[in-house]
Design a protein around this motif. Structure first.
Motif, short mmCIF file in Angstrom:
data_model
loop_
_atom_site.label_atom_id
_atom_site.label_comp_id
_atom_site.label_asym_id
_atom_site.label_seq_id
_atom_site.Cartn_x
_atom_site.Cartn_y
_atom_site.Cartn_z
N THR A 1 -54.79 -52.12 -26.67
CA THR A 1 -56.03 -51.22 -26.08
C THR A 1 -56.26 -51.37 -24.58
O THR A 1 -56.79 -50.21 -24.09
N ALA A 2 -55.82 -52.43 -23.93
CA ALA A 2 -55.76 -52.40 -22.56
C ALA A 2 -54.82 -53.42 -22.14
O ALA A 2 -54.47 -54.17 -22.59
N GLU B 1 -53.90 -55.57 -18.41
CA GLU B 1 -54.59 -56.26 -17.64
C GLU B 1 -53.61 -56.67 -16.39
O GLU B 1 -53.27 -58.08 -16.59
N LYS C 1 -50.14 -48.59 -23.18
CA LYS C 1 -51.47 -48.63 -23.85
C LYS C 1 -51.26 -47.57 -25.22
O LYS C 1 -50.88 -46.55 -25.22
#
Length: 539
Positions: free
Chosen positions: A93-94, A96, A144
């Motif tokens: 979902t993400a 970083e 993603k």
């Protein structure tokens, strides 16, 4: 992977008995000294007993006793079921870049934390050749919305989600299979080189797929080829099912659920050294007997009994008090001293107190005794409470360097029973020893305890006087602004009584000076931290 690490380090089982544990009958011609020595050997015998309390559906508890003393404790509740070992099909979902990590939705309510180093190259969206992940940028090789098959390696804590990995491990009784890995290993606890070579030969004959690595566990040391091959076949069939579900299930989804606490304990911790297993539930009793039947004949000496007494099983063997001790900061030592355990955000502090031993004439000797006892008990408490991270132990100061080395040696020996990875320093000139320990699961209080609604976990609440004075300042500040006509205070009874009995004149003065009506009522249902103050504005 945690399973690999713990197996490589040490055996997850109680230490095996040596020859000293056997009782021998002395001859009539033996000298008194020989008779005493024989009696001493007999008294040193180590007896292991496993108690399983599963009569209540909300909770299952397992305690391993060594001569009546709890050496291992496991609990699983309906509120806090274990997710470690579960395999999920998740969605990224993400991503970083600053953390070099990704967050994965597994359908559990909290996204899992997937570090770049735990991502198998097969999930990279482009070919990177032989480049190491440290030389890559995570945002360039992951997308993603990408689907991944992940395993939970660390339980979620607080607001943090679970730590996960794409390097899966599937522990069996004798072998851990590792899909996606090419590493092969044998537990260090198996020291016989001939046996190690034989075990490698057996596993190699199973012709595992190239993409599946393995770790041969300690329990396989004296197992037959048939049992070892049966374990491998079971794990391979399980992997086929997991892979199939991973391809067909719609993400996010649970693909494989780890076994319950009883099955896990038997798989990872059972040894023939356990003389007796007592259980208070018929269904679990049948499950244990099924497990015993799968073991080689020479490992089936353990007696399995169903507890039918009117007294609860843990109470009958004086285990409840030992479990309660695990939740208390202070732990008494046999000589009269104690250790005090204080977990903090940064580290776990353990203080050794001498107690009445410090009043003894031979001060150095009694201090040494207290530190030796503390070394044993500290190692035991770290295992029982599963305390991890940095641990700082403040031993009582000793002058004799020989005694200091002996205490260090005692800590090292006591830590050998621990399945977790442990590293320790020597005792510094300030009497401090630093220990780094891997946490194996969530804190033991989780699922059994809740944060105190009065102090919110701090262990302290404001005194009545402090709370009352803070409210007085709040009332006065609001009244000075001259924008309100009334103040209604609904407070804990003791706080309301203090204000009305000790601050009545000040309250009347505020009412007259600022033309406001102040109404204070006591509410016995409120906790000390509660209090509702309403300000009525001028119309």
């Amino acid at each position: 992977m945690p399973e690999t690490t713990s197996e490589e380090k040490s055996s997850p089982t109680p230490p095996k008995k040596n020859g000293k544990g056997r009782s021998t009958r002395s001859r009539s011609t033996a000298k008194p000294s020989q008779t005493k020595a024989t009696a001493s050997k007999s008294s040193d015998k180590v007896s292991y007993k496993l108690l399983i309390n599963a009569d209540e559906p909300e909770e299952c508890r397992i305690a391993l006793l060594e001569n009546g003393k709890v050496e291992s404790f496991n609990v699983e509740t309906v509120v806090q079921a274990q997710t470690k070992g579960n395999i999920y099909k998740g969605i990224i979902t993400a991503i970083e870049p600053n953390l070099q990590a990704a967050f994965v939705d597994m359908g559990t309510g909290k996204n899992g934390f997937l570090a770049f180093g735990d991502i198998h190259p097969e999930y990279y969206c482009k070919d990177v050749g032989n480049a190491h992940w440290k030389s890559l940028n995570i945002q360039e090789v992951l997308l993603k919305g990408q689907e991944v098959l992940v395993e939970v390696v660390k339980e979620p804590t607080g607001n943090k989600g679970a730590n996960i990995t794409t390097y899966l491990s599937m522990p069996g009784r004798y072998v851990v299979l590792m899909p996606g890995s090419d590493s092969h290993g044998i537990s260090r606890q198996i020291s016989n080189e001939e046996r190690r070579a034989k075990l490698r030969e057996i596993v190699d004959s199973a012709k595992l797929p190239e993409e599946i690595g393995y770790i041969i566990r300690t329990a396989s040391e004296d197992v037959t080829k048939t049992a070892l091959m049966q374990d491998i076949r079971y794990q391979l069939n399980l992997w086929k099912e997991i892979k199939k579900k991973g391809q067909t299930e719609k993400a996010p989804a649970l693909v494989y659920k780890e076994q319950d606490v009883v099955a896990r304990f038997l798989r990872d911790h059972f040894t023939p050294d356990i003389e007796e297993i007592l259980v208070d539930n018929q269904e679990v009793f049948d499950k244990i007997n099924e497990f015993m039947e799968l073991l080689p004949a020479r490992q089936r000496k353990t007696k399995v009994r169903l507890h039918k007494g009117s007294k609860p099983i843990f109470n009958q063997f004086q285990v409840e008090e030992q479990i309660e001790q695990m939740y208390r900061p202070a732990v008494p030592l046999p000589s009269g001293g104690s250790i005090v355990i204080n977990p903090t955000e940064a580290l776990v502090a353990i203080d050794v107190n001498s107690g009445r031993t410090s009043k003894d004439k031979n001060f150095e000797k009694t201090i040494f005794l207290a530190n030796m006892e503390a070394a044993d008990e500290m190692a035991r408490q770290l295992r029982l409470r599963d305390l991890g991270g940095l641990i700082v132990v403040d031993f009582i100061d000793m002058r004799d360097k020989k005694n200091i080395r002996e205490v260090e040696k005692q800590v090292k020996n006591a830590m050998k029973k621990d399945k977790a990875k442990v590293d320790m320093s020597r005792i510094s000139k300030f009497g401090l020893m630093q220990i780094s320990r891997q946490r194996l699961g969530p804190p033991i209080q989780k699922g059994n305890y809740i944060t105190c609604e009065h102090c919110q976990g701090s262990g302290m609440v404001k005194s009545v006087e402090t709370t009352a004075l803070a409210l007085m300042r709040r009332i006065q500040t609001a009244a000075i602004k001259r924008q309100i006509s009334g103040i209604h205070c609904d407070l804990p009874t003791k706080v309301a009584q203090y204000l009305l009995n000790h601050k009545r004149s000040e309250i009347c003065e505020i009412e007259q000076r600022y033309k406001v009506d102040i109404i204070i009522t006591g509410n016995p249902a409120m906790t000390p931290a509660d209090g509702d103050v309403k300000f009525i504005r001028n119309s």
